[in-house]
Design a protein around this motif. Structure first.
Motif, short mmCIF file in Angstrom:
data_model
loop_
_atom_site.label_atom_id
_atom_site.label_comp_id
_atom_site.label_asym_id
_atom_site.label_seq_id
_atom_site.Cartn_x
_atom_site.Cartn_y
_atom_site.Cartn_z
N HIS A 1 20.54 31.96 0.96
CA HIS A 1 19.34 31.68 1.74
C HIS A 1 18.91 32.96 2.46
N LEU A 2 17.61 33.23 2.48
CA LEU A 2 17.09 34.42 3.16
C LEU A 2 15.79 34.08 3.89
N HIS A 3 15.74 34.41 5.16
CA HIS A 3 14.49 34.39 5.94
C HIS A 3 13.73 33.07 5.86
N GLY A 4 14.47 31.95 5.91
CA GLY A 4 13.80 30.66 5.96
C GLY A 4 13.56 30.02 4.62
N GLY A 5 13.94 30.70 3.52
CA GLY A 5 13.77 30.13 2.19
C GLY A 5 12.49 30.58 1.51
N PRO A 6 12.25 30.10 0.29
CA PRO A 6 11.06 30.54 -0.46
C PRO A 6 9.75 30.16 0.20
N ASP A 7 9.77 29.18 1.10
CA ASP A 7 8.56 28.79 1.82
C ASP A 7 8.86 28.82 3.32
N GLY A 8 9.14 30.02 3.80
CA GLY A 8 9.51 30.18 5.20
C GLY A 8 8.33 30.18 6.14
N PHE A 9 8.61 30.37 7.41
CA PHE A 9 7.58 30.31 8.45
C PHE A 9 6.53 31.40 8.29
N ASP A 10 6.91 32.52 7.64
CA ASP A 10 5.96 33.61 7.43
C ASP A 10 4.87 33.25 6.43
N ARG A 11 5.03 32.12 5.72
CA ARG A 11 4.07 31.68 4.72
C ARG A 11 3.26 30.47 5.19
N ARG A 12 3.45 30.07 6.42
CA ARG A 12 2.76 28.90 6.98
C ARG A 12 1.63 29.34 7.90
N THR A 13 0.61 28.52 7.99
CA THR A 13 -0.46 28.78 8.94
C THR A 13 -0.10 28.11 10.27
N TRP A 14 0.05 28.91 11.30
CA TRP A 14 0.40 28.43 12.63
C TRP A 14 -0.88 28.02 13.37
N ASP A 15 -0.74 27.06 14.26
CA ASP A 15 -1.87 26.64 15.10
C ASP A 15 -1.97 27.56 16.32
N VAL A 16 -3.19 27.95 16.65
CA VAL A 16 -3.43 28.74 17.85
C VAL A 16 -3.62 27.77 19.01
N VAL A 17 -2.73 27.80 19.99
CA VAL A 17 -2.80 26.85 21.09
C VAL A 17 -3.28 27.50 22.39
N ALA A 18 -3.31 28.83 22.45
CA ALA A 18 -3.86 29.53 23.62
C ALA A 18 -4.19 30.95 23.20
N HIS A 19 -5.30 31.47 23.75
CA HIS A 19 -5.69 32.84 23.42
C HIS A 19 -6.62 33.36 24.50
N ASP A 20 -6.25 34.49 25.10
CA ASP A 20 -7.14 35.17 26.02
C ASP A 20 -6.97 36.67 25.81
#
Length: 326
Positions: free
Chosen positions: A85-104
């Motif tokens: 296993h490496l870096h979260g697997g073949p579909d790790g967090f680096d390949r997901r779209t994260w939700d933006v919950v705050a930005h200034d």
């Protein structure tokens, strides 16, 4: 999304992978430049296997054979790196779209919900990555909570080159660590940590990177450069590394509260990926300095634990601080 502005650092973050896309800083030579490797767009990011700039999870680094035991139960997780296993697997967090919950103007916070069983890991994990910018630094706070006992090890896989496009051979690297983790041909620890004294892994004084990666040491030959965990001296919030580009008189310090630092000299950048600037990314074009737990920690009794349980909060902090060098 952009956080910060001149004359301080300016950070560009992508929701895809909670990715560090650019960090613009003014060097000691007075020139403002991007000091991170980046890719042209989402298609290139998803096609790449180099984790460029991504937030890594659910487990950064390797787990031997893609298996570990948690509370007496065998847990198999996805493998895609020489049986590990490496870096979260073949579909790790680096390949997901994260939700933006705050930005200034000074910060951005992103959130990702990883379902129970994702890549084999137990528990629904809610992870957050908060980037903030100060007068001289970019800071990252990672956190996570779970619904079932699981393992977590999050980090950033930003690659740095403080002199702009080209190899980092002339950069000087310092890592205050008396021990490092020797690994086998697949990157799995051979046993316990080992002293750096008398080896090319002794980076306790500033050392030219080109001299390190070309040293005739079996560990360096096997990994095609440095791809090793350093057990950084001390505990808690502390300086984990210093990187200096003499040509641009620019210094970056890495600070974190994590037990180790994975140093990766871009050994597998092979010219197959086009950079944001249009050039081909090749071996040694950047260095990743990743604060995290040691590789295969879920299978190593006595090493800092990766286990996270319901009701607990995983936290990891890191910062990249920039200065003019003397």
């Amino acid at each position: 999304m952009v956080v910060g502005e001149a004359p301080g650092p300016e950070l560009h973050v992508l929701p895809l992978g909670a990715t560090v896309h650019r960090i613009l800083v003014t060097g000691g030579d007075g020139v403002r430049r991007d000091v991170c490797l980046g890719l042209p767009g989402p298609a290139e990011q998803l096609a790449s296997t180099d984790y460029i700039g991504g937030t890594i999870g659910r487990y950064a680094n390797r787990i031997a054979g893609g298996r570990f035991v948690l509370d007496g139960e065998d847990v198999p997780v996805a493998t895609h790196d020489r049986g590990n296993h490496l870096h979260g697997g073949p579909d790790g967090f680096d390949r997901r779209t994260w939700d933006v919950v705050a930005h200034d103007a000074g910060r951005v916070r992103l959130r990702l919900v990883s379902p129970d069983g994702d890549q084999g890991f137990p528990g629904e994990l809610t992870a957050e990555a908060q980037f903030s910018v100060t007068a001289d630094a970019v800071e990252l706070e990672l956190s996570a909570v779970t619904t079932r006992p699981t393992v977590v090890n999050l980090t950033s896989h930003a690659y740095f080159n403080l002199a702009g496009p080209g190899v980092i051979d002339d950069h000087l690297l310092e890592v205050p660590a008396a021990r490092y983790t020797p690994v086998d041909e697949t990157g799995i620890p051979l046993g316990d940590h080992a002293p750096v004294a008398g080896t090319p892994f002794d980076l306790r004084e500033p050392t030219r990177i080109g001299d390190v990666v070309r040293a005739a040491h079996p560990q360096l030959v096997r990994a095609r450069g440095v791809d090793h965990n350093f057990v950084v001296d001390g505990a808690g919030w502390r300086r984990m590394a210093a990187l200096v580009a003499p040509r641009t008189a620019t210094r970056m310090e890495v600070w974190s509260d994590q037990p180790g630092l994975q140093v990766y000299t871009g050994n597998f950048l092979d010219g197959a990926t086009t950079s944001r600037g249009g050039g081909l990314l090749r071996q040694g074009d950047g260095i990743a300095l990743e604060p995290q737990l040691a590789p295969d920690s879920p299978n190593r009794a006595g090493w800092p634990s990766a286990v996270l349980r319901p009701g607990e909060t995983y936290r990891a902090r890191m910062a990249w601080q920039f200065h003019a060098s003397g």
